[in-house]
Structure formats: C-alpha cells, structure tokens
Design an enzyme around this catalytic site. Sequence first.
Site, PDB file in Angstrom:
ATOM      1  N   LYS A  22       0.832  -1.330   0.000  1.00 44.93           N
ATOM      2  CA  LYS A  22       0.240   0.098  -0.127  1.00 44.93           C
ATOM      3  C   LYS A  22       0.987   1.328   0.043  1.00 44.93           C
ATOM      4  CE  LYS A  22      -3.703  -0.479   2.285  1.00 44.93           C
ATOM      5  NZ  LYS A  22      -4.806  -0.597   3.326  1.00 44.93           N
ATOM      6  N   ARG A  92      -3.477   2.917   8.715  1.00 46.47           N
ATOM      7  CA  ARG A  92      -3.762   1.715   8.075  1.00 46.47           C
ATOM      8  C   ARG A  92      -2.741   0.719   7.988  1.00 46.47           C
ATOM      9  NH1 ARG A  92      -8.288   2.330   4.434  1.00 46.47           N
ATOM     10  NH2 ARG A  92      -8.701   4.462   4.300  1.00 46.47           N
ATOM     11  N   GLY A 101      -8.067  -7.107   4.652  1.00 43.61           N
ATOM     12  CA  GLY A 101      -8.916  -7.367   5.916  1.00 43.61           C
ATOM     13  C   GLY A 101      -8.499  -7.994   7.158  1.00 43.61           C
ATOM     14  N   MET A 103      -5.582  -7.361   8.895  1.00 44.54           N
ATOM     15  CA  MET A 103      -4.926  -6.517  10.004  1.00 44.54           C
ATOM     16  C   MET A 103      -5.868  -5.436  10.359  1.00 44.54           C
ATOM     17  SD  MET A 103      -0.993  -6.734   9.131  1.00 44.54           S
ATOM     18  CE  MET A 103      -1.325  -6.570   7.608  1.00 44.54           C
ATOM     19  N   ARG A 336      -3.774  -1.455  -5.904  1.00 35.22           N
ATOM     20  CA  ARG A 336      -3.000  -2.548  -5.682  1.00 35.22           C
ATOM     21  C   ARG A 336      -3.498  -3.502  -6.900  1.00 35.22           C
ATOM     22  NH1 ARG A 336      -6.067  -4.341  -0.111  1.00 35.22           N
ATOM     23  NH2 ARG A 336      -8.084  -4.778  -1.002  1.00 35.22           N
ATOM     24  N   HIS A 452     -15.534  -8.548   1.995  1.00 34.79           N
ATOM     25  CA  HIS A 452     -14.615  -9.509   2.466  1.00 34.79           C
ATOM     26  C   HIS A 452     -14.733 -11.108   1.850  1.00 34.79           C
ATOM     27  CE1 HIS A 452     -13.328 -12.355   5.516  1.00 34.79           C
ATOM     28  NE2 HIS A 452     -12.278 -11.614   5.525  1.00 34.79           N
ATOM     29  N   ARG A 558       1.522 -47.396 -12.720  1.00 31.56           N
ATOM     30  CA  ARG A 558       1.371 -48.322 -11.468  1.00 31.56           C
ATOM     31  C   ARG A 558       0.589 -49.507 -11.790  1.00 31.56           C
ATOM     32  NH1 ARG A 558       0.878 -42.812  -8.430  1.00 31.56           N
ATOM     33  NH2 ARG A 558       2.650 -42.707  -6.949  1.00 31.56           N
ATOM     34  N   ARG A 614       5.756 -49.304 -14.702  1.00 34.23           N
ATOM     35  CA  ARG A 614       6.600 -49.982 -13.294  1.00 34.23           C
ATOM     36  C   ARG A 614       5.906 -51.282 -13.255  1.00 34.23           C
ATOM     37  NH1 ARG A 614       5.965 -46.831  -7.937  1.00 34.23           N
ATOM     38  NH2 ARG A 614       3.986 -47.995  -7.786  1.00 34.23           N
ATOM     39  N   GLU A 749      14.274 -44.287  -5.110  1.00 35.69           N
ATOM     40  CA  GLU A 749      13.620 -43.823  -4.239  1.00 35.69           C
ATOM     41  C   GLU A 749      13.933 -44.459  -2.713  1.00 35.69           C
ATOM     42  OE1 GLU A 749       9.627 -45.616  -4.964  1.00 35.69           O
ATOM     43  OE2 GLU A 749      10.297 -47.176  -6.096  1.00 35.69           O
ATOM     44  N   SER A 768      14.012 -42.698 -12.713  1.00 34.25           N
ATOM     45  CA  SER A 768      12.916 -41.800 -12.294  1.00 34.25           C
ATOM     46  C   SER A 768      12.783 -41.759 -10.948  1.00 34.25           C
ATOM     47  CB  SER A 768      11.620 -42.445 -12.757  1.00 34.25           C
ATOM     48  OG  SER A 768      10.467 -41.875 -12.414  1.00 34.25           O
ATOM     49  N   GLY A 770      11.585 -41.457  -7.355  1.00 37.65           N
ATOM     50  CA  GLY A 770      10.157 -41.544  -6.610  1.00 37.65           C
ATOM     51  C   GLY A 770      10.378 -40.950  -5.483  1.00 37.65           C
ATOM     52  N   THR A 771       9.926 -39.757  -5.462  1.00 38.17           N
ATOM     53  CA  THR A 771      10.226 -38.857  -4.435  1.00 38.17           C
ATOM     54  C   THR A 771       9.250 -38.851  -3.342  1.00 38.17           C
ATOM     55  OG1 THR A 771       9.144 -36.983  -5.699  1.00 38.17           O
ATOM     56  CG2 THR A 771      11.591 -37.021  -5.418  1.00 38.17           C
ATOM     57  N   ASN A 772       8.116 -39.805  -3.293  1.00 41.34           N
ATOM     58  CA  ASN A 772       7.232 -40.033  -2.187  1.00 41.34           C
ATOM     59  C   ASN A 772       8.094 -40.962  -1.470  1.00 41.34           C
ATOM     60  OD1 ASN A 772       5.310 -38.900  -3.781  1.00 41.34           O
ATOM     61  ND2 ASN A 772       4.433 -40.740  -4.572  1.00 41.34           N
ATOM     62  N   ASP A 773       8.573 -42.000  -1.964  1.00 39.74           N
ATOM     63  CA  ASP A 773       9.390 -43.142  -1.241  1.00 39.74           C
ATOM     64  C   ASP A 773      10.779 -42.543  -0.676  1.00 39.74           C
ATOM     65  OD1 ASP A 773       8.244 -45.335  -0.635  1.00 39.74           O
ATOM     66  OD2 ASP A 773       7.851 -45.641  -2.697  1.00 39.74           O
ATOM     67  N   CYS A 836       8.644 -38.841 -10.393  1.00 40.02           N
ATOM     68  CA  CYS A 836       7.211 -39.116 -10.797  1.00 40.02           C
ATOM     69  C   CYS A 836       6.450 -39.194  -9.410  1.00 40.02           C
ATOM     70  CB  CYS A 836       7.217 -40.622 -11.265  1.00 40.02           C
ATOM     71  SG  CYS A 836       7.920 -42.032 -10.406  1.00 40.02           S
ATOM     72  N   TYR A 856      12.342 -34.352 -17.229  1.00 41.15           N
ATOM     73  CA  TYR A 856      10.812 -34.342 -17.071  1.00 41.15           C
ATOM     74  C   TYR A 856      10.235 -34.546 -15.719  1.00 41.15           C
ATOM     75  CZ  TYR A 856      10.690 -39.223 -16.590  1.00 41.15           C
ATOM     76  OH  TYR A 856      10.705 -40.666 -16.373  1.00 41.15           O
TER      77      TYR A 856
HETATM   78  C1  PEP Z   1       7.359 -42.720  -5.304  1.00 38.67           C
HETATM   79  O1  PEP Z   1       7.816 -43.205  -4.212  1.00 38.67           O
HETATM   80  O2  PEP Z   1       7.881 -41.617  -5.668  1.00 38.67           O
HETATM   81  C2  PEP Z   1       6.382 -43.375  -6.494  1.00 38.67           C
HETATM   82  C3  PEP Z   1       6.070 -42.461  -7.459  1.00 38.67           C
HETATM   83  O3  PEP Z   1       6.076 -44.546  -6.119  1.00 38.67           O
HETATM   84  P1  PEP Z   1       4.654 -44.923  -5.227  1.00 38.67           P
HETATM   85  O4  PEP Z   1       3.908 -43.463  -4.783  1.00 38.67           O
HETATM   86  O5  PEP Z   1       3.798 -45.602  -6.143  1.00 38.67           O
HETATM   87  O6  PEP Z   1       5.468 -45.475  -4.086  1.00 38.67           O
HETATM   88 MG    MG Z   2       7.560 -45.502  -4.500  1.00 38.42          MG
END
Ligand code: PEP
Ligand code: MG
Length: 889
Positions: A22, A92, A101, A103, A336, A452, A558, A614, A749, A768, A770-773, A836, A856
Amino acid sequence: MDKFVYMFDEAINKTKELLGGKGANLAEMTRIGLPVPYGFTITTETCNKYYDAGKSISPEMERQVLDALNTLEEKTGKKLGDPSKPLLVSVRSGAVHSMPGMMDTILNLGMNDDTVEGLAKLTDNPRFAYDSYRRFIQMFSDVVLKIDGFYFEQFLEEIREEKGYTSDPEMTAEDWKEVIKGYKEIVTKHSKRAFPEDPKEQLFLSISAVFDSWNNQRALVYRRIQNIPDHLGTAVNIQSMVFGNMGNDSGTGVAFTRNPSTGEAELYGEYLINAQGEDVVAGIRTPQPIATLQDEMPEVYQQFVDTCQLLENHYQDMQDIEFTVERGKLFILQTRTGKRTAQAAIRIAVELVKEQLISKKEAILRVDPDQLNQLLHRRIDDLYERKQLAKGLPASPGAATGQVVFDADEAEKLAKDEIKVILVRPETTPDDIHGIVAAQATITSRGGMTSHAAVVARGMGKACICGCEALKIDLKSKQFKVGDTIVNQGDVISIDGSTGEIFLGEIPMIEPQLSDEFQLLLTWADEERKLGVRANADNPEDAKKALDFGAGGIGLCRTEHMFMDAKRIPTVQEMILAETYQEREDALAKLLPMQQEDFEGIFEAMQGNPVTIRLLDPPLHEFLPDKEELLVEVTKLQITNSNAKELQEKEQLLRKVRQLDEMNPMLGHRGCRLGMTFPEIYVMQAKAIFYAITKLVEKGIAVKPEIMIPLVGHVNELKEMRQLVINAALNIEEETGQKFDYLIGTMIEVPRAALTADQIAEEADFFSFGTNDLTQTTFGYSRDDAEGKFLQAYIENKVLPENPFASLDQDGVGKLVETGVKLGRGIKPGLKTGICGEHGGEKKSIQFCQDVGLDYVSCSPYRVPLARLAAAQANIKHEQKQRELQIQI
Ligand code: PEP
Ligand code: MG
C-alpha cells in the site's frame, strides 16, 4: 541512523518490501500526480524493530513520526487536535503481500470533544461531525482498547429504538451526541480508563495496535494458507482523511479495472453515496454498481475512468482501486494489483499481451500455477434444468454442493470429518476465514462483489455468492428462509458461483475443459519450457485425459492398480496363495492376457508417446483380505460349524495372510524385492508388455515402452531384474519374429540408490526419482502415519517449513536427487532423468527439477496443465538467474 518514516513524496524508488504494498503504491501514485490525500509511511523494518524491542516504540521512532506529522500539518494547513483547523488521519496496515481485511485500520483519528466542534463548524454539518466521532470511538475501542463492538451496537440499537428510528440516516446531530456520551461510558467501564482525548496519544496507541495486528489470529492463519513469511512485518500508513460521508455529493467505492471473476476488460466495482470506506468493504450496506455513477456524477465518473486506465497502463496489470468523492472532488486512496480468479488471471494475461502491454514471458509469469486447480474444477451440467431457490451476486465462480452451516467453527469441525459444507452467513468478517477455507463455498445475504467474503473466496478459488438478500437468515434457530421454503442446518444445497444461483439438494456436475485463452497461454508455456511434462496414469481413460491436457507421455504407470480390479482379485489371490510353482504359473497365465489388454489400451491411447511401466511394487498382502476381518469370519465359521469347505478355504487364506504379514510393510517385502523372490510375477508382466507391443505394431501404431524396476537399493537387484526383462523380450522376439525397441530403467527412491547412482547407472537406461518413497526413507517418516499423526503439528509449530510429501524438501531429499543425477550422468552423460512422486505437480518442486537438470516431471493428469505452466516459469526464472550470475562474473 535508521530511517523509520517516509513522506509519500519522499519515498520514491523505495521497495515494496520496505514500504509495504500500500505504501509503495501511495508513493508511486503521488509521484505520477494523482489526487492522493497526503501522508507518510512507517516502514516494515520499523515493525520488526518494534517487536525486537518487546513491542515498544523507541524515542527515535517517535521523533521521526512527529517530524512527519509536522510536515503533513504544514502541507495540509491543518493541525492534529486543533479545533479551528482539525487534521484527521487514517492509520492503516500495509504488508508487502496484500492481506485483505486481516489486519487493523483506524479512521478519523484526531477526533475529540474539541475537534468535533471545530469540524462541525467548518463543514457546517454537525450531524456528519458527530457521526464521524462516534465511528472513531467505536473503531478505536475495538482495535486499540479491545472492547467488543457488541456493547456499542447494542447501545446504538437502544437509542434508535427509543427514538423510534429504523436506520442510522434518521439520527440527528443531537442523537449522535447522546450516543457519544454513552459510548464513552462504555469505554470507561470496559477498559478501566477514560477515552484518550489527546490525539498524539491516540496516534501512537494506534500505531502500536496496527503493528500488533500483524500477529493477530486471522493474520496468522491467512499467512499460513498463503505461504507468506511471518518475518516480513507490516508497514503503517498515516494519511489525511477525506470524507465520503459529507452528503449526497460525496461517496466512496472500490473498483477493479477489469472483471476479477471473468477477466473481461470492463470497469467492475461498486460504490455507496454518503458513506465511508469501510462501509463498502464490510458489506453492511449493499452498494450500487459503478456504472450508475456515470448518471449520478458524470464528471467524477469520467475522471475516475481515466485514472483507472492510467493506473492500469502504469502498473501494466489489473488494479483494485479504492476511491472517495468528497463534495464532488475525487480522491484515490489506494491502488493495488487486483486479486482475481484463475480464469480471470489467464484472460487478463493473454489480453495484456494482445494489447502489447506485456510480453508472452511476462504473461506466463502472471498466472500462479497453484490457482489453476480452480479451472480444473467441476461445473454444473449444462443439461441440468436449473430450478433455482434464490439468486445472489456471482462473487466467485465454480460449483459446489454441501450441507448448510451457519458458523465458521462448525464448518471447520465438519470439514475435518470430511463432510462437505457450504457456509451461509449474513456477512463474513476476517474472523470467519477458517470457515471459508473449510467450506466448499460461501454464501452471504448482504454485501457486494468486493465484500470480504468475495475477495477472500476469489483468492482461494472457492465458489462464493454474495448479497443474496432473498435469504432470510436466522442464526439463532440455524435456518434460512426463502419465501416459504425453510432450509435447516445440515440440509444439502448446491450453488453456482458463476451465476449466483442457489439450488436445493445435490445437482449433476460435469468435468472441466480448458478455455481458448488457457490453451493459448499453455502453448506459449510449451515454447518456453525445457522440462518435459508427463502424467502418472494407469488406465486408458486417464492416459487419454493426460494427452488432452498436453502430457508428453506417461512417466509412471503403476501396474498394481490393474491387480486391484475387483474382477481380477480372485485370480491375483490364486497366484499369491499358490503352494507350488506350477499353481503360481497357472494363475499367472490367467493374469497375463488381462495385463496385456491393459497395456494395449494405454499404448494405444498414448499414440507413440513414451510410456513408463513400473513392475509390481506393493507387498502381496495388500491384495488379500484384512487379517482381523478374516479372523472374525474364521471364528464365526468354527463356532457355527456349518460350512466345512468355506472354513477350510478361509483358514488357508488366514494362514497365508499371517505368513505375509509384516511389521513394517513400507520397508518390507515390496518393490523389486518381490521380483527377486517371485521372478515369475515380473516375467509375466514383462511378457504382457511385449505381447501388447506386438499387437500394436501389427495395427501400425507406434509404441515407446520404458520398463521400470521399483525400489532398487543395490545395483545387483537391477542387474538381475534387467536380465529377466531382457530374457522375456528375447523369448517373445523369437516366438513372434518381432524386434523390440525399449528402455529399462529404475526408480531412485531409497537413499542408497541415490548415493550409488553411478553403479546403478551402469545397468539403467533412465532414472525416475520416486520422491514419495525417497521422502519417506530420507526422513524416516512413514507416509501412511506421518500426515495423520505429527506432521501437521510440525508444520504449525514451524519445525518443518511445509509438508515434505507435498513440496520437495530441497535441503535433504533434494540433495539426494541432485547427487543421483550427477553420479548417474557421470557414467552416462545423456542419462534420461525424471521425477514421478507427487512433487512432479508442485510448482516449487518443479523449479527445483529444472535447476538440477532433470528431463521431465510426471504428475496426475489433472495437474498436467499446471505443470506445463510451472515448467515454463521455472525455465524463465532459471534463465534470469543465469543471466544475473553472468553479470556478477
Ligand atoms: C514414489 O515413491 O515417489 C512413487 C512414485 O511410487 P509410489 O508412490 O507408487 O510408491
Ligand atoms: Mg515408490
């Protein structure tokens, strides 16, 4: 010496970080000669210093504020507390990021028993003067003295009733005097002190209160939702007041230079004659559409239209502008960048390019990928014959269904139990924000498109209807009426936020489609991005959807999802329960054509784009019934002794379930460990893939298969599984005379895989991540338990900055990804790498993937458009960073 305070015309070229959004805009508007009431800004750094000093204003800060006040007094020819020429100011908040709104604000500061007389004389309008004074007392008491507004409202109501009035405009100056007297008594009673008459004391108490409001509950919640860092602090803007409530030649309003719901290039806003700023935003009176100002004040309207154009051209973006008309003279109080829906953001960005105001790159950066989810929401089926219950203002688009609730806390409570609710309120205040977040949609019976509820809902991409006056809401009995229809708390309704319609019950909805502007923006994004975008899809329908949304292939199929099909489960169980190799082979032979059919469908849908399949990952017990349930069934059968065959079968099942039972299945017998001990399962899957390819090649359809081995931790696992797939291919090549072109890669992973990626790369055609695991195994947090048990508390208490399963932990998990890429490419320079895990569809993680050089990202089909845009932004930002680095060198 630290500079805490800047006059509006002194703060040229100072950053938004220092002055708040502001303050920076007020300075800029002053610079370009717009009619801005004069004032000064206390910086965000001052706010942090205030907190560092234990919430205290230092003598130096005080001196600088008083100096600035002097300048303001000189420039305006008015003086704070001087009855003959009283200066009144607004105080203000103004953070770096807009927090509408959340603050506190104080208007009419400087009023006391003396200045009110002066103002009455000067304006020749005692009614206005006393009304302003009582407003000030009420606001100051609420914000600074923390006295509940209820006491004042109740008292005012009593006076109105006593006089036989129905609304405020009927109150006379004398009546307001009486109200002021009562208000002061309320102050003395509830704050144990007299109302402060000294305007300088009022000023400093208000500055502290605004600083304090940076950390009030709703601001904290808002910042958490919007990911705004807590350390930024708020600036405070002190500006001389102009009055929109000085009669019928005055007024106040808010307007957007383009429609914030649809993006259409039209002035969009509303105003109230004879009212003060907060009346429009608070949604207490329903205002008039801006177009009618043209009839009521043609010259002011024209000047306003010209100013809007100028501001939009100046900032090269849609603006949200607050204005006041004081006795026929226009003042701009604030501009703004306007909050907008995703649909509007896209249309505005695309049209600004067409109007040659911004470049395509800039347009790509203007749309927040997180917002795109809104567009991928369902809407009401066109074939549904609409029988509306009521209609209000279409404040934020999207369709929603849910149970009616009348209270924000209740909405939050039910939503926690996964009950979909629609919050219905006469109006919302910033205190209701958690309810708006929890609800599918919000409806208010009062207030306009800039109230609001509307602003907050649009910002979050939630459907909202405002000003639906047909709704007679009774909060006490938790119901609303429309004519004779009564809707009680818990009844289900549906709404269309794009038309403002409300319907009884649940109504049919359809899947979203991409608009032409969205498609165009995404083609621009495709030209800019280096990262490929693939989808995680396990069936032909999802594959088709992914392709429609612009995916360049499948990054993760999967295969276990194909095993979980109810019709196939008995055969899968047969395979698992097999006591001999031959029994298992027989069951697998039955599964093979089913798998083959799946792969044919997916390959066909993907039309020659790469498909990463996979091999089986989860532990086998996941395909068997629950142990406890089975135990109950066996016990019952034993007691009744009725069906010996069934009992025998169930006992066998239970034995197997017990055999496969694991203490820690996530770290147990899963991934390639299954393939190592039951190679015939992986062989069956590999054969199904190659037979499917044969079929498609016969049909003349191109196929690009990539076979992926999960959860590899040691190169020897991959070596063995790779050979197994190659052998399967060779066998079928021999059988069919076909030659196969395919890749064999692995998921990275577990940490060991990342740390030994050089060895693993010897056996892999691609990686690839596997960032979940990888998140699970790096933190040692069980994916299934962490989110429900302690992760939320960790995030709330700032142990972790955010959920690492949603946004990649770059310092830890990210370091492993980076190491994996470097080691892998050290052996194979062109090694294809992707991601992935869920992070493949999250914008910050996508930026990280770009920065470490992945090829990718792969995410769910609905997130593909978001990922295409985020990937383009990532490349633009990456190039910007590279350029900056080069300049430094
Ligand atoms: C992972 O582990 O990131 C993955 C893509 O495999 P999943 O989620 O099936 O274990
Ligand atoms: Mg996995």
